[in-house]
Design an enzyme around this catalytic site. Structure first.
Site, PDB file in Angstrom:
ATOM      1  CB  ILE A  84     -10.652 -50.822 -48.044  1.00 51.55           C
ATOM      2  CG1 ILE A  84     -12.074 -50.595 -47.516  1.00 51.55           C
ATOM      3  CG2 ILE A  84      -9.727 -49.691 -47.610  1.00 51.55           C
ATOM      4  CD1 ILE A  84     -12.156 -50.517 -46.004  1.00 51.55           C
ATOM      5  N   PRO A  85      -8.924 -50.058 -51.039  1.00 51.31           N
ATOM      6  CG  PRO A  85      -8.764 -48.113 -52.320  1.00 51.31           C
ATOM      7  CD  PRO A  85      -9.618 -48.780 -51.282  1.00 51.31           C
ATOM      8  CB  CYS A  86      -4.532 -51.902 -48.700  1.00 49.46           C
ATOM      9  SG  CYS A  86      -4.996 -53.597 -49.044  1.00 49.46           S
ATOM     10  CG  HIS A  87      -5.103 -52.577 -54.796  1.00 51.88           C
ATOM     11  ND1 HIS A  87      -6.330 -52.773 -54.205  1.00 51.88           N
ATOM     12  CD2 HIS A  87      -5.334 -51.832 -55.907  1.00 51.88           C
ATOM     13  CE1 HIS A  87      -7.276 -52.176 -54.940  1.00 51.88           C
ATOM     14  NE2 HIS A  87      -6.694 -51.595 -55.970  1.00 51.88           N
TER      15      HIS A  87
END
Lengths: 154, 197
Positions: B163-166
């Site tokens: 899950i792309p929190c970056h």
């Protein structure tokens, strides 16, 4: 209350449980009894009382699972269970084979106390016997092991 | 043990443990399976429930604290079971290498609760190769003033990389915090920028 990850239980006690299983069974059966033991423990683990001694609990399950495997084996054999073949005269026995030649009660007392690490009072509870009787069985068993394994020495 | 003559051979523990994990899974008793995974971002600890990948952390080399937390928050029926995570591990590796644009395996979001869960759901909508500011994510979840809480939710995302929190950065363009460290965030965004379009 919180519980440690079950993996840490396996890591801490896996070797001890296997020694108990292997001392009562041949290697393939010991492997089965080992995973039977940890599977049963995994099932009961979240409900285990917090004051329970983990190693005593596991060794007791391992003993029961080993006995279950022996009973299953006995049922599979038609007629008498054959004795394991005796090794040639004068050859040293390794510990596993020497243990297999002890009378059942001596073997169980030795395994639970010396390999499982249970105090004699707990061994007595598992074997439904008295502390004095299992202590005597264990020391007779160890003496017999020394004789069986003495073999060629000296 | 000291006074027994001789000793038993060493137990085949690796094989025993692998078989236990398989039997536990088959019996429905393996609530959490985990393994470590060496990647360009460091050694990860990845964990899955029967529902899907449930946790990715950057402490695979020293996982004790995370394992204790998973035992408390999910279940103590937790075993190292690398084979159960082969598929999820391959998907993560493809993402990190830029060979996949999204984690398309099953995810278990049970470690993301409340506001954190709302934020994490929104993060999945940020397209590959793009970024959003913490303020934009806060607006998207309908709490435009909760910029700081969005930052916390991103940092606590239980499934980073998948899950792309970056993809959430500061309004001034600087990277902001990342559970795996700023370098890991830079690397992931760099891979995405290179593959984009």
């Amino acid at each position: 209350m919180t519980r440690a990850p079950f993996e840490t239980i396996v890591a801490a006690h896996g070797a001890r449980v296997w020694r108990v299983c292997r001392a009562l069974l041949d290697e393939p059966d010991a492997d089965d009894a080992w995973s039977d033991t940890f599977l049963a423990a995994l099932e009961a683990y979240p409900r285990l009382r917090h004051d329970t001694s983990i190693e005593g609990w596991l060794v007791t399950i391992a003993h029961r699972k080993a006995i279950d495997v022996l009973r299953r084996r006995a049922r599979l054999v038609v007629g008498d269970v054959p004795e394991r073949p005796a090794p040639p005269e004068g050859r040293d026995l390794d510990l596993a084979r020497a243990l297999s030649r002890l009378p059942t009660r001596q073997r169980e007392a030795v395994v639970l106390h010396h390999l499982g690490g249970l105090p004699f009072a707990e061994v007595a509870a598992v074997l439904e016997s008295s502390t004095d009787a299992v202590r005597r069985a264990s020391s007779d068993g160890v003496r017999r092991l020394r004789a069986l394994m003495g073999g060629d020495h000296g | 043990m000291a006074d027994l003559p001789g000793a038993l051979p060493a137990p085949p523990l690796d094989a025993l443990r692998a078989r236990l994990a398989e039997r536990a899974a088959a019996a429905g008793l393996l609530d959490v399976a985990y393994r470590s995974l060496d990647t360009a971002l460091g050694t990860l600890l990845v964990a899955a429930t029967p529902a899907g990948l449930v946790s990715v952390t950057f402490d695979g080399a020293h996982p004790e604290q995370t394992l204790d937390r998973l035992a408390v928050e999910l279940s103590p029926r937790l075993l190292e079971a690398p084979a159960r995570l082969d598929d999820a591990a391959r998907r993560l590796e493809r993402l990190i290498a830029g060979r996949a644009r999204a984690f398309d395996g099953p995810l278990d979001l049970s470690l993301a609760r409340g506001f954190g869960r709302e934020v994490v759901e929104r993060l999945r909508e940020i397209p590959y190769g793009e970024t959003r500011s913490y303020a934009e994510v806060a607006a998207a979840v309908g709490s435009p003033r909760a910029v700081r809480a969005v930052g916390t939710a991103c940092r606590r995302n239980p499934l980073p990389i998948a899950i792309p929190c970056h993809r959430v950065v500061r309004s001034d363009g600087s990277l902001g915090q990342y559970a795996g460290g700023t370098e890991a965030k830079r690397l992931l965004l760099g891979v995405e920028a290179a593959r984009r379009g």
